[in-house]
Design a protein around this motif. Structure first.
Motif, short mmCIF file in Angstrom:
data_model
loop_
_atom_site.label_atom_id
_atom_site.label_comp_id
_atom_site.label_asym_id
_atom_site.label_seq_id
_atom_site.Cartn_x
_atom_site.Cartn_y
_atom_site.Cartn_z
N GLN A 26 -9.14 -2.04 -6.03
CA GLN A 26 -9.75 -0.96 -5.26
C GLN A 26 -8.96 -0.63 -4.00
OE1 GLN A 26 -14.06 -1.32 -4.68
NE2 GLN A 26 -14.11 -2.84 -6.33
N ARG A 27 -8.22 -1.63 -3.47
CA ARG A 27 -7.41 -1.39 -2.26
C ARG A 27 -6.35 -2.47 -2.17
NH1 ARG A 27 -8.13 -2.10 3.71
NH2 ARG A 27 -7.02 -0.38 4.68
N SER A 46 0.81 -1.21 0.00
CA SER A 46 0.00 0.00 0.00
C SER A 46 0.84 1.26 0.00
CB SER A 46 -0.95 0.02 1.19
OG SER A 46 -0.24 0.14 2.41
N THR A 60 -3.52 -3.99 -0.50
CA THR A 60 -2.82 -4.03 0.78
C THR A 60 -2.27 -5.42 1.03
OG1 THR A 60 -4.74 -4.72 2.08
CG2 THR A 60 -4.48 -2.35 1.70
N ASN A 97 -14.28 -3.88 4.65
CA ASN A 97 -13.30 -4.54 3.79
C ASN A 97 -13.31 -6.06 3.95
OD1 ASN A 97 -10.65 -4.31 2.11
ND2 ASN A 97 -10.05 -5.56 3.85
#
Length: 873
Positions: free
Chosen positions: A727-728, A116, A730, A700
């Motif tokens: 979208q994310r 991230s 990590t 999430n």
């Protein structure tokens, strides 16, 4: 498997030669993303001149070895992860300079890059034999030493060790271009740490990186002020910040409780707790620097069971500062002295010093059920386990060492009395502080304070394996009074030991308001095959009799027929959470033994879940429900049963309080089925925010749970999974995505997951685990049929080429997950497993144990399914 496997005999021989070791260890962490420089200076005395010994070290290159001022050729003295030292003097000094590898398996000095933000984080994990992955060392627990650490690292990092930093200074040192991924031009700094007290090498620790930090202090009972810190990755800073005050408060309550209970104040200079990524264990009790898996930081809503478990884990590791760190086992056969005691004490402290006052119900539902499962396997062992080498130790972090040991300690407290027990613990800690001790040392102190001869007790409870079954037999006269009551005791044929039990008998009856409450209680001693309970003779028989009330002893329970019928009809009405947990565990034990119908257990659990609010009991009941429906039920009736369970869980979720813990757990459990016609509609409505489940936050982790569930039903493509990850991106979400791709029930997905788990060297340990668990997490017998032979052909290669933890992850004993294709035909798995075991009689004990456990799990599935096939619906 890489690295020499130290045997107990070798450790005893080395301890007979080496004494008074001291270490000065210097690390350079600025050399790039793959390796670091380790320099160790070790001084020690030898028992006799001219003797030989060796240091342990796993390194990619040993650059130099100097013994007593004489340069040795590394090519001649370094082999099989050992540095040979010959012609010793009375006092010796050895210097070793080596280039060591950063780990991606969570063993040694692990290096993680957060996708991230690109930040780099380092941490160590050394139990059992992995301090040798960072520096040259006599890596065994009884060669305690003092340690001086210094570390060169980027100047913006935080560097932590067991002791506070003594000094820091800028270092005029630049790495090769591009080797510092985070900031190539950044300056460097050297951290020099205070000398540690005498301690075992596996408890040393280094953590380094741009960790977020919070600090406070504790007014210690000895008058000192103890600095305290909390640390985590920057990406998790906002999530942890919400809990910082609470976690400090829990820790300080633990400090006070343990100091008061044992009469020994916290002994070390500081207490840091750091949450780290890609961690294999739950936590590790490094002196003054405890590491936790950072899944204990809750970005998404967590169940009460998880929050409760975090509290227990914090207090478990804190208990180790005294029991395991201050006083350490001499060899790994007494590992239980560390783990059982910490497990028992953390439960006691959680129940008595925090808001989690029902933690013994948590222990019964979670830890004790784990112990019962493992204690009925062919690989069960005494609590004081026979440990011949390090591999034996590595598989000993199990339900016997932790949960059975803790349960037996609870029985010991009941047996000798609480005050006398803890006075003995005080004396033990006081006498053996900063040294090593054995079971005999502990029993000596407990005998002195209790006045009981504990040698016989120890021989039966600690030094013999197996679990007893206690059976209640009640005769009632015409007036409804108890004419006679006996408790029968049996033992398995392979371990025919009948033990003394101090236990409570609880009388329970239903009130006019429909609640089931305890009306009387009797503490009794039982021993032998049958014990008459004179204390209850002549009393009016209650509605229900619980023969291990308050869960004081460790045993399987079989209730009398009338009590069993009453519990089946009224279990949700029991007011006492621990009583409910004890009774439900008894029903579960009968179900997995093929003594209680699977479909009846399913209905009992669904009915109980409608009113249960003890979060861990709830969690384990859902797990037992899933195992029963998916694995133990009769195959011919299974589709109908799975649909019944799925619909039942959804209806319970709809009826649960909006936003409640029960609603969250029920929804998560429902997603594990996919067996009702409305499943896809329900799942997609959750993702779209249009679900009829009011108050449920689709955060999430819940989104990924839904994506995983859709993928398991072949309702989500690789593109869908990638879109969710985009979208994310990590650390956690990459692991979720790996699992979702692997869980798709197609031949292509399973082949991909198999290959990734075995052969992708770029995956982290956590990603390998996600791939392996996804591989086995969906599909039918036909899909997994080709993997029965493939699994057993791969076993030897995995053991030879992977580290222990990765091998354990892939071969995965006991539970669903890993590459063991447990969804395949269980008869085929048993045949193939037995063939492998016959052909590998000389395989390492740890490896054989994993395979034996897998085969026994499949054998149990066969046995219980056969029972249920013959039980009428």
């Amino acid at each position: 498997m890489p690295g020499a496997n130290l045997t107990r005999t070798e450790a005893e021989e080395r301890a007979g030669i080496v004494s008074n070791p001291k270490y000065t260890v210097s690390l350079d962490l600025t050399r790039g993303p793959r390796t670091f420089l380790s320099e160790a200076v070790i001084s020690f005395d030898a028992a006799r001149r001219g003797a030989s010994t060796y240091l342990d070290l796993i390194a990619s290159r040993v650059e130099s070895v100097e013994l007593n001022g004489v340069e040795l050729d590394p090519a001649e003295v370094y082999r099989d992860s050992r540095i040979e030292l010959k012609k010793l003097k009375a006092h010796n000094e050895v210097r070793v300079k080596a280039v060591c590898d950063y780990s991606r398996t969570g063993e040694g000095l692990h290096r993680s890059v957060d996708p991230s933000d690109g930040r780099v984080y380092l941490y160590t994990q050394f139990e059992v034999p992995d301090a040798r992955r960072m520096y040259a060392v006599f890596d065994q627990p009884d060669l305690k030493a003092s340690f001086d650490f210094s570390v060169v690292a980027p100047e913006s990092w935080i560097v932590l060790a067991n002791m506070p930093a003594q000094s820091t200074e800028a270092v005029d040192q630049r790495t090769e271009p591009g080797t510092l991924e985070q900031a190539p031009a950044e300056g460097c700094k050297r951290w020099v740490f205070q000398t540690t007290p005498t301690m075992s090498s596996y408890l040393t620790a280094i953590c380094a990186g741009p960790y977020a930090q919070w600090t406070t202090e504790y007014a210690n009972e000895d008058g000192r002020t103890v600095p305290m810190g909390l640390y985590c990755r920057q990406a998790l800073k906002s999530a942890l910040e919400k809990d910082v005050d609470y976690l400090f408060d829990i820790t300080q309550k633990g400090f006070a409780f343990y100091a008061k209970t044992w009469g020994v104040p916290y002994p070390y200079a500081k207490y840091d707790q750091i949450f780290v990524p890609e961690y294999n264990a739950g936590a590790m009790e490094n002196i003054g620097l405890v590491t936790f898996r950072d899944q204990y930081i809750f970005e998404s809503k967590a169940t009460g069971a998880k929050v409760n478990r975090r509290v227990e884990t914090i207090l478990h590791e804190l208990a180790h500062m005294w029991f395991g760190d201050l006083v350490t086992m001499k060899w790994w056969n007494d590992l239980w002295l560390n783990e059982s005691f910490a497990e028992f004490m953390s439960t006691l402290c959680t129940a008595e010093a925090t808001e989690w006052s029902d933690d013994w119900a948590t222990f019964c539902s979670g830890e004790k059920s784990w112990a019962l499962t493992e204690d009925q396997l062919p690989t069960t062992h005494p609590i004081v386990a026979p440990i011949n080498d390090l591999h034996d130790t590595e598989v000993n972090f199990d339900g016997i060492t932790y949960a059975k040991g803790a349960s037996v300690l609870k029985q010991l407290v009941a047996y000798v009395g609480r005050e006398r027990f803890f006075q003995g613990i005080h004396n033990y800690l006081d006498k053996h502080a900063y040294s090593n001790a054995t079971l005999a040392d502990l029993l000596t102190e407990l005998e002195a304070t209790s006045g009981r001869d504990l040698k016989s007790w120890s021989a039966q409870w600690l030094e013999q394996s197996g679990i007893n079954t206690l059976t209640s037999n009640v005769e009632t006269d015409a007036e409804g009074r108890i004419a006679a009551m006996t408790i029968g005791q049996t033992a398995p044929e392979e371990s025919p030991v009948l033990r003394p039990h101090r236990l409570a008998i609880g009388f329970y009856s239903k009130t006019a308001e429909g609640k089931v409450e305890r009306t009387d209680r009797f503490e009794v001693d039982i021993d032998g095959a049958s014990t008459t309970i004179d204390e209850v003779a002549g009393k009016v028989r209650p509605d229900f009799i619980l023969i291990n009330d308050d869960d004081l002893t460790y045993a399987k329970l079989r209730l009398d027929a009338d009590s069993l019928d009453f519990a089946r009809a009224n279990l949700p009405a029991f007011e006492d959470r621990l009583a409910r947990a004890v009774v439900l565990l008894s029903f579960w034990d009968m179900t997995r033994d093929g003594e209680y119908p699977a479909e009846d257990f399913v209905d009992l659990v669904l009915k109980t879940l409608a009113t249960e609010h003890q979060s861990t009991t709830f969690r384990y009941a859902l797990g037992q429900l899933s195992t029963t429906a998916h694995s133990y039920s009769a195959p011919a009736r299974r589709p109908e049963l799975l649909e019944h369970v799925a619909q039942g869980l959804w209806q319970l979720a709809l009826a649960a309080e909006p936003g409640s813990d029960e609603q969250l757990q029920l929804t998560q459990a429902y997603l594990g089925y996919g067996d009702d016609q409305e499943f896809e509609d329900h799942a997609r409505a959750l993702l779209a925010g249009s679900s009829e489940l009011k108050g449920l936050e689709v955060d999430n982790n819940m989104r990924w749970a839904v994506v995983h569930a859709l993928a398991a039903q072949n309702m989500a493509s690789d593109a869908d999974i990638q879109n969710e990850l985009d979208q994310r991106d990590t650390t956690e979400n990459r692991e979720f995505a790996m699992g979702a791709r692997a869980v798709r029930p197609t031949r292509a997905a399973k082949a991909w997951a198999w290959d990734q788990a075995l052969h992708n060297a770029d995956l982290t340990n956590a990603q390998i685990e996600a791939a392996a668990d996804g591989f086995s997490g969906s599909g039918d017998e036909d899909l997994f049929a080709p993997y029965v032979d493939k699994f057993f052909k791969a076993v030897d290669w995995v053991w030879a080429h992977k580290t222990f933890h990765i091998a354990e992850t892939l071969l995965n004993p006991l539970s669903a997950g890993g590459l063991y294709p447990y969804k395949a035909d269980p008869a085929a798995l048993v045949r193939a497993g037995e063939h492998w075991l016959t052909d590998h009689e000389d395989a390492p004990k740890a490896l054989r144990g994993m395979i034996i456990q897998n085969v026994e799990a499949s054998r149990r599935v066969l046995r219980v399914r056969t029972y249920n096939q013959h039980v009428s619906k």
